[in-house]
Design an enzyme around this catalytic site. Structure first.
Site, mmCIF file in Angstrom:
data_model
loop_
_atom_site.group_PDB
_atom_site.id
_atom_site.type_symbol
_atom_site.label_atom_id
_atom_site.label_comp_id
_atom_site.label_asym_id
_atom_site.label_seq_id
_atom_site.Cartn_x
_atom_site.Cartn_y
_atom_site.Cartn_z
ATOM 1 N N LYS A 153 0.747 -1.205 -0.047
ATOM 2 C CA LYS A 153 0.075 0.033 -0.018
ATOM 3 C C LYS A 153 0.945 1.281 0.200
ATOM 4 O O LYS A 153 2.070 1.076 0.532
ATOM 5 C CB LYS A 153 -0.902 -0.200 0.955
ATOM 6 N N TYR A 241 -4.937 4.093 6.419
ATOM 7 C CA TYR A 241 -5.212 2.785 7.454
ATOM 8 C C TYR A 241 -6.414 3.393 8.294
ATOM 9 O O TYR A 241 -7.369 2.732 8.382
ATOM 10 C CB TYR A 241 -4.093 2.713 8.610
HETATM 11 P P1 NAD Z 1 12.601 1.689 2.229
HETATM 12 O O1 NAD Z 1 13.062 2.919 1.736
HETATM 13 O O2 NAD Z 1 12.996 1.312 3.443
HETATM 14 O O3 NAD Z 1 12.412 0.516 1.257
HETATM 15 C C1 NAD Z 1 12.531 0.889 -0.101
HETATM 16 C C2 NAD Z 1 13.232 -0.024 -0.948
HETATM 17 O O4 NAD Z 1 13.204 0.333 -2.381
HETATM 18 C C3 NAD Z 1 14.525 0.054 -0.406
HETATM 19 O O5 NAD Z 1 15.545 -0.983 -0.456
HETATM 20 C C4 NAD Z 1 15.279 0.943 -1.866
HETATM 21 O O6 NAD Z 1 16.879 0.640 -1.891
HETATM 22 C C5 NAD Z 1 14.649 0.647 -2.794
HETATM 23 N N1 NAD Z 1 14.436 1.427 -3.687
HETATM 24 C C6 NAD Z 1 14.928 1.363 -5.307
HETATM 25 N N2 NAD Z 1 14.691 2.315 -6.112
HETATM 26 C C7 NAD Z 1 14.586 3.282 -4.868
HETATM 27 C C8 NAD Z 1 14.482 4.720 -5.248
HETATM 28 N N3 NAD Z 1 14.555 5.370 -6.570
HETATM 29 N N4 NAD Z 1 14.469 5.444 -4.269
HETATM 30 C C9 NAD Z 1 14.232 4.918 -3.096
HETATM 31 N N5 NAD Z 1 14.547 3.653 -2.885
HETATM 32 C C10 NAD Z 1 14.502 2.789 -3.768
HETATM 33 O O7 NAD Z 1 10.818 1.879 2.396
HETATM 34 P P2 NAD Z 1 9.840 1.086 3.244
HETATM 35 O O8 NAD Z 1 9.463 1.516 4.573
HETATM 36 O O9 NAD Z 1 10.421 -0.355 3.343
HETATM 37 O O10 NAD Z 1 8.477 1.252 2.268
HETATM 38 C C11 NAD Z 1 8.377 0.456 1.198
HETATM 39 C C12 NAD Z 1 7.139 0.190 0.585
HETATM 40 O O11 NAD Z 1 6.317 -0.669 1.399
HETATM 41 C C13 NAD Z 1 6.201 1.497 0.608
HETATM 42 O O12 NAD Z 1 5.325 1.543 -0.426
HETATM 43 C C14 NAD Z 1 5.510 1.643 1.799
HETATM 44 O O13 NAD Z 1 4.196 2.236 1.565
HETATM 45 C C15 NAD Z 1 5.273 -0.119 2.176
HETATM 46 N N6 NAD Z 1 5.104 -0.240 3.796
HETATM 47 C C16 NAD Z 1 4.071 -0.726 4.018
HETATM 48 C C17 NAD Z 1 4.077 -1.119 5.602
HETATM 49 C C18 NAD Z 1 2.798 -1.859 6.013
HETATM 50 O O14 NAD Z 1 2.578 -2.291 7.211
HETATM 51 N N7 NAD Z 1 2.014 -2.572 4.955
HETATM 52 C C19 NAD Z 1 4.887 -0.551 6.181
HETATM 53 C C20 NAD Z 1 6.076 0.066 5.947
HETATM 54 C C21 NAD Z 1 6.200 0.217 4.588
#
Ligand code: NAD
Length: 390
Positions: A153, A241
């Site tokens: 999401k 949420y």
């Molecule tokens: P994060 O930044 O920790 O992870 C993103 C990943 O994408 C990283 O490994 C990064 O290296 C990679 N990436 C590739 N290309 C990129 C770019 N151009 N710029 C930035 N990063 C790039 O973020 P996250 O918190 O893990 O979130 C990732 C996704 O998961 C989002 O869509 C977020 O909404 C979702 N999420 C959902 C929940 C949930 O409870 N369902 C919780 C956290 C995150």
């Protein structure tokens, strides 16, 4: 939702220990998440799981905070799913996690050779855990590579992108599920059951607040402060949420939204994305919802359901590992205890079950699209300073 505080790791460890996931908890304790090792495999085989060779094979795309800290460790509690491939732009990181999770090096990919997943029969489904604006491209490419898709999401940053994702999966005859974990979590399911079965009387009002501090100095929040990558601010990230809670508790679709947004113009975090969003929904049955999200206050993840006979509070409602339910009637106030379970494993296994039994996921692409449409209407209402019919 990012949770960086050490106390959250302790909270997760305590949860896993309470739930009997000793091997996982031990892995976290030593900061070596060796949960796909033989110990975890032996534990899994003794708890009614399907044979490893029959499990659905998953690839994870984007080895960021959420994928590495929550999703990947949760595969050890999955009964129908196994993690078999990783996609990352950082070869060293992919190698490190491949070693930890017992994944063959040939099953690690980068963003350029991602499409070669089409030649890997071990992978049935791809889980997109990238920044929001990248969900559409990797879903479309994944479906074109002949794989089912689970996407985090918010589904995408525009209605058009959501439609492209749905179309690509339909065209490839592949399933698309949006990872709305709360719809698989036992406390939320109990609240839905109580509200919809009339246990609270006639529903009148739902309130829900989701907030935290945005910390752009952390990598996982850096892109969240950029409109192009995140699509929006607190609403897209965590207000979703609050919106989901109102929709899944009532089981209805709102007819009208009205919103107000405020961001401190002097706060550099909110140059591109919004801070606080207050929004109201009116549902066909007459239920109203007062909902909000914010990026500048103490962590909050809760909702309340007000019926003519009772009020139900879930606080936290959408945490990763801990939930509290409180029910108040005219005669009594009580805390309701339900067995906690790993919502990540439950949602992952739901998708695997849908693939194995050719069923439609409970939270398909259309569900993600509905939220994006509503969030666009919320932004429009705030811009116009007037209600918007949806
Ligand atoms: P994060 O930044 O920790 O992870 C993103 C990943 O994408 C990283 O490994 C990064 O290296 C990679 N990436 C590739 N290309 C990129 C770019 N151009 N710029 C930035 N990063 C790039 O973020 P996250 O918190 O893990 O979130 C990732 C996704 O998961 C989002 O869509 C977020 O909404 C979702 N999420 C959902 C929940 C949930 O409870 N369902 C919780 C956290 C995150």
């Amino acid at each position: 939702m990012p949770q960086s505080e050490p106390s959250k790791e302790n909270q997760r460890r305590t949860f896993l220990l309470k739930a009997g996931y000793g091997a996982v908890a031990a892995g976290i304790a030593s900061l070596v998440p060796s949960i796909t090792g033989s110990e975890a495999r032996a534990q899994n085989q003794s708890s009614g799981m399907i044979a490893p060779e029959k499990k659905v094979g998953w690839a994870i795309v984007g080895l960021g905070k959420f994928a590495t800290q929550q999703l990947m460790p949760s595969f050890s509690q999955c009964k129908k799913s196994k993690l078999v491939a990783l996609v990352s732009g950082d070869a060293e990181k992919a190698k490190k996690y491949a070693t930890e999770y017992g994944i063959a090096e040939k099953n690690t990919y980068n963003y350029q050779n991602y499409d070669n997943l089409r030649n890997n029969p071990e992978v049935d489904v791809i889980y997109i855990v990238l920044p929001n604006s990248m969900h559409a491209e990797y879903t479309v490419r994944g479906a074109q590579a002949g794989k089912h898709i689970m996407c985090e999401k918010p589904m995408a940053t525009s209605v058009e992108d959501c439609e492209k994702m749905i179309d690509a999966c339909k065209k490839a005859n592949k399933k698309l599920m949006i990872a709305y974990r709360a719809q698989y979590e036992p406390y939320n399911l109990k609240a839905i059951e109580m509200a919809r079965e009339g246990k609270l009387g006639k529903l009148r009002l739902i309130t829900s607040e989701h907030g935290r501090h945005l910390k752009p100095e952390e990598p996982s929040d850096k892109w969240r402060a950029q409109k192009k990558m995140a699509g929006g601010g607190s609403l897209m990230d965590i207000g979703i949420y609050s919106l989901q809670a109102a929709r899944y508790i009532t089981g209805e679709e709102p007819e009208e939204v009205m919103a107000m947004i405020y961001s401190d113009p002097k706060d550099p975090r909110f140059k591109e994305v919004e801070d606080r969003v207050n929004f109201m929904l009116r549902f066909p049955s007459g239920v109203q919802a007062n909902l909000s999200s914010g990026y500048s206050y103490h962590e909050t993840k809760r909702f309340s359901v007000f019926g003519t006979d009772a009020r139900l509070d879930l606080d936290p409602a959408t945490d990763y590992y801990e939930h509290n339910m409180h029910v108040a009637t005219k005669d009594a106030e009580e805390q309701r205890k339900i067995k906690e379970d790993n919502q990540f494993s439950l949602e992952i296994d739901h998708m695997s079950e849908c693939i194995l039994e050719n069923k439609q996921p409970k939270t398909p692409g259309e569900e993600g699209l509905r939220d994006i449409r509503l969030m666009m209407a919320i932004y429009e209402s705030a811009r116009k300073g007037a209600p918007v019919k949806v």
